[in-house]
Design a protein around this motif. Structure first.
Motif, PDB file in Angstrom:
ATOM      1  N   GLN A 190      74.027  34.649  61.118  1.00 50.85           N
ATOM      2  CA  GLN A 190      73.714  34.521  62.535  1.00 50.85           C
ATOM      3  C   GLN A 190      71.898  34.706  63.064  1.00 50.85           C
ATOM      4  O   GLN A 190      71.986  33.655  63.573  1.00 50.85           O
ATOM      5  CB  GLN A 190      74.722  35.308  63.538  1.00 50.85           C
ATOM      6  CG  GLN A 190      75.603  34.237  63.626  1.00 50.85           C
ATOM      7  CD  GLN A 190      76.603  35.864  64.739  1.00 50.85           C
ATOM      8  OE1 GLN A 190      76.300  36.750  64.719  1.00 50.85           O
ATOM      9  NE2 GLN A 190      77.088  35.190  65.281  1.00 50.85           N
ATOM     10  N   GLU A 240      68.337  21.545  55.077  1.00 53.47           N
ATOM     11  CA  GLU A 240      68.293  20.364  56.314  1.00 53.47           C
ATOM     12  C   GLU A 240      66.935  19.045  55.558  1.00 53.47           C
ATOM     13  O   GLU A 240      67.768  18.004  56.210  1.00 53.47           O
ATOM     14  CB  GLU A 240      67.797  21.346  57.175  1.00 53.47           C
ATOM     15  CG  GLU A 240      67.614  20.207  58.847  1.00 53.47           C
ATOM     16  CD  GLU A 240      67.440  21.199  60.116  1.00 53.47           C
ATOM     17  OE1 GLU A 240      66.397  21.030  60.424  1.00 53.47           O
ATOM     18  OE2 GLU A 240      68.386  22.452  60.234  1.00 53.47           O
ATOM     19  N   LEU A 278      65.874  29.469  62.080  1.00 55.55           N
ATOM     20  CA  LEU A 278      65.807  28.215  61.438  1.00 55.55           C
ATOM     21  C   LEU A 278      65.141  27.675  62.603  1.00 55.55           C
ATOM     22  O   LEU A 278      64.066  26.884  62.232  1.00 55.55           O
ATOM     23  CB  LEU A 278      67.288  27.874  61.557  1.00 55.55           C
ATOM     24  CG  LEU A 278      66.963  26.238  60.583  1.00 55.55           C
ATOM     25  CD1 LEU A 278      66.562  26.337  59.238  1.00 55.55           C
ATOM     26  CD2 LEU A 278      68.787  25.939  60.552  1.00 55.55           C
ATOM     27  N   MET A 333      68.422  26.827  54.479  1.00 52.63           N
ATOM     28  CA  MET A 333      68.628  26.630  55.561  1.00 52.63           C
ATOM     29  C   MET A 333      68.051  25.377  55.559  1.00 52.63           C
ATOM     30  O   MET A 333      68.273  24.720  55.992  1.00 52.63           O
ATOM     31  CB  MET A 333      69.379  27.082  56.834  1.00 52.63           C
ATOM     32  CG  MET A 333      70.365  27.993  56.945  1.00 52.63           C
ATOM     33  SD  MET A 333      70.437  29.151  58.055  1.00 52.63           S
ATOM     34  CE  MET A 333      72.035  30.205  58.100  1.00 52.63           C
ATOM     35  N   LYS A 384      70.488  31.515  61.271  1.00 52.12           N
ATOM     36  CA  LYS A 384      70.340  30.494  62.403  1.00 52.12           C
ATOM     37  C   LYS A 384      69.590  30.836  63.742  1.00 52.12           C
ATOM     38  O   LYS A 384      68.691  29.861  64.285  1.00 52.12           O
ATOM     39  CB  LYS A 384      72.400  30.035  62.088  1.00 52.12           C
ATOM     40  CG  LYS A 384      72.619  29.697  61.762  1.00 52.12           C
ATOM     41  CD  LYS A 384      74.058  29.183  62.023  1.00 52.12           C
ATOM     42  CE  LYS A 384      74.802  29.042  61.178  1.00 52.12           C
ATOM     43  NZ  LYS A 384      76.488  28.377  61.532  1.00 52.12           N
TER      44      LYS A 384
END
Length: 101
Positions: free
Chosen positions: A19, A88, A25, A84, A22
């Motif tokens: 979390q 992506e 990010l 991450m 994220k």
């Protein structure tokens, strides 16, 4: 050998770490953030960066799970954010490649 996106999908980390990563990010900027993690050399392409970051993340997780005093949650989250972000980028490249076929 599994591709890096498959390896990423199989990672299992504590929910709070994920979390936090994220949440950070949206602030990830490859040119600014990847160099301090991987070193001052020219930045690798997203696939190579992801492989390097996977290895670093595994090292961080090993320290975390072993309750090593050298463990830094801040560093671990930074690596997860970069991981991450690079994943992506890889997905975008794959989508662009698929659309150009």
């Amino acid at each position: 050998m599994q591709d890096v996106l498959t390896q990423l999908s199989q990672l299992s980390r504590p929910r709070l770490l994920v979390q936090a990563a994220k949440a950070g990010l949206c602030h990830y900027h490859r040119d600014r953030d990847l160099g301090p993690i991987l070193g001052p050399n020219p930045l690798p392409r997203p696939a190579a960066a992801t492989v390097l970051l996977l290895d670093l993340e595994r090292q961080c997780d090993h320290l975390r799970s072993g309750k090593d005093p050298a463990y830094s949650a801040r560093s671990h989250i930074g690596v997860l954010i970069a991981l991450m972000g690079e994943a992506e980028n890889l997905r975008k490249i794959g989508t662009a490649d698929a659309q150009s076929d």
